[in-house]
Design an enzyme around this catalytic site. Structure first.
Site, PDB file in Angstrom:
ATOM      1  N   LYS A  18       8.976   3.414  -4.771  1.00  0.00           N
ATOM      2  CA  LYS A  18       8.026   2.682  -5.614  1.00  0.00           C
ATOM      3  C   LYS A  18       6.613   3.050  -5.184  1.00  0.00           C
ATOM      4  O   LYS A  18       6.249   2.874  -4.018  1.00  0.00           O
ATOM      5  CB  LYS A  18       8.227   1.176  -5.484  1.00  0.00           C
ATOM      6  N   ILE A 112       6.203   2.088   0.255  1.00  0.00           N
ATOM      7  CA  ILE A 112       6.757   2.673  -0.974  1.00  0.00           C
ATOM      8  C   ILE A 112       8.045   1.947  -1.403  1.00  0.00           C
ATOM      9  O   ILE A 112       8.869   2.513  -2.127  1.00  0.00           O
ATOM     10  CB  ILE A 112       7.002   4.187  -0.819  1.00  0.00           C
ATOM     11  N   ASP A 149       8.677  -7.311  -4.235  1.00  0.00           N
ATOM     12  CA  ASP A 149       8.776  -6.003  -4.888  1.00  0.00           C
ATOM     13  C   ASP A 149      10.113  -5.784  -5.589  1.00  0.00           C
ATOM     14  O   ASP A 149      10.247  -4.839  -6.367  1.00  0.00           O
ATOM     15  CB  ASP A 149       8.582  -4.880  -3.862  1.00  0.00           C
TER      16      ASP A 149
END
Length: 298
Positions: A18, A112, A149
């Site tokens: 991500k 990430i 997330d």
């Protein structure tokens, strides 16, 4: 991926990195959670989750970055399994034992979304393996309970995320040529937020859709990058190295220490990655492409 060791599993789910193409910190709630505006995309490169029926639950690991997780008794993958199973059992659906294998190709705690992507891939894969279903709001509740997330990783496509990550809007973002890199030095997310000069900054506003996406992204920012650079000098070294490769955009992702660079072509990204690997053979560096979004409006 070459030398695939997952071919014997019943279900294989991608868990892509991500990337926060931009991250604006726009406020703080009374409970201490920060309010964020983030332009998010995902990459073709990432971890993979493999699943098969088993006589008892198993969790196994492979991949370059598996050693750290191997020493932990608890992780987001097994938490996702347990919480989804509990939710399904309340609806009378079967959730029998499963062997889950995580191929850990992304650095740990690197900004990430690796763990969140793994959890989201586990949820998707188990629903398929178990041939089960949950209402969207219940699945979303499991996702946000695992981490801010996880809902966006569950969506797995370009999006704008607001609030603490739960307010998601799809974005029609094209595939972009990228180098993703990390100096393999840890940086504390709480420390980065504590060092942030202002927690109420200008919101993220995408420029008109007629503007080239690389130019639009270049006009945005990551509010966490200045404090992260102060805490981890290697971030500046990494960003400078990427900037020297004729990248169109260079920026830190999330709270670091991963950085990305965007290029006009795959060939330019691959050449940049090869050059940086020669200079820093111990760093994590890969050329990849981002995943395309087909609907939504910027």
């Amino acid at each position: 991926m070459p030398g695939d060791t997952l071919s014997g599993f019943a279900v294989i789910e991608a868990a892509p990195a991500k990337i926060n193409l931009a991250l604006h910190v726009v406020g703080e709630r009374g409970d201490g959670y920060h309010l964020l505006d983030s332009l998010v995309t995902f990459t073709a490169f990432g971890d993979r989750i493999a699943l098969s029926p088993a006589e008892e639950d198993r969790f196994t690991l492979s991949g370059r970055f598996s050693a750290t997780l191997a020493a932990e008794n608890d992780n987001l993958v097994t938490r996702a399994r347990d919480r989804l199973r509990a939710a399904l059992e309340t609806t009378g659906q079967s959730a029998p034992p499963v062997h889950i294998h995580l191929e850990k190709n992304l650095p740990i705690a690197s900004g990430i979304g690796g763990g969140s992507a793994d959890a989201a891939a586990t949820l998707r894969g188990l629903l398929g393996l178990w041939q089960a279903d949950l209402p969207g709001d219940r699945l979303d509740a499991i996702a946000i309970g695992l981490g801010a997330d996880v809902p966006m990783c569950l969506a797995g496509r370009p999006l704008l995320a607001r609030g603490i990550g739960e307010d998601i809007t799809p974005v029609a973002l094209p595939a972009l040529s990228m180098v993703l890199a990390n100096p393999l030095v840890g940086v504390s997310t709480p420390a980065v937020f504590r060092a942030l000069a202002s927690k109420r900054n200008a919101p993220l506003v995408l420029r008109d859709a007629s503007v080239h996406w690389l130019d639009a992204i270049a006009g945005l920012r990551n509010d966490l990058e200045p404090p992260a650079r102060g805490l981890c000098p290697q971030i500046g070294e990494l960003a400078d190295g990427l900037a020297a490769t004729d990248a169109r955009v260079v920026r830190m992702s999330g709270s670091g220490a991963s950085c990305f660079a965007l290029y006009s072509s795959d060939a330019m990204a691959e050449a940049a990655a090869a050059s940086l690997k020669q200079q820093h053979p111990d760093w994590f560096i890969t050329a990849t492409r981002t995943l395309e979004g087909h609907d939504g409006t910027p």
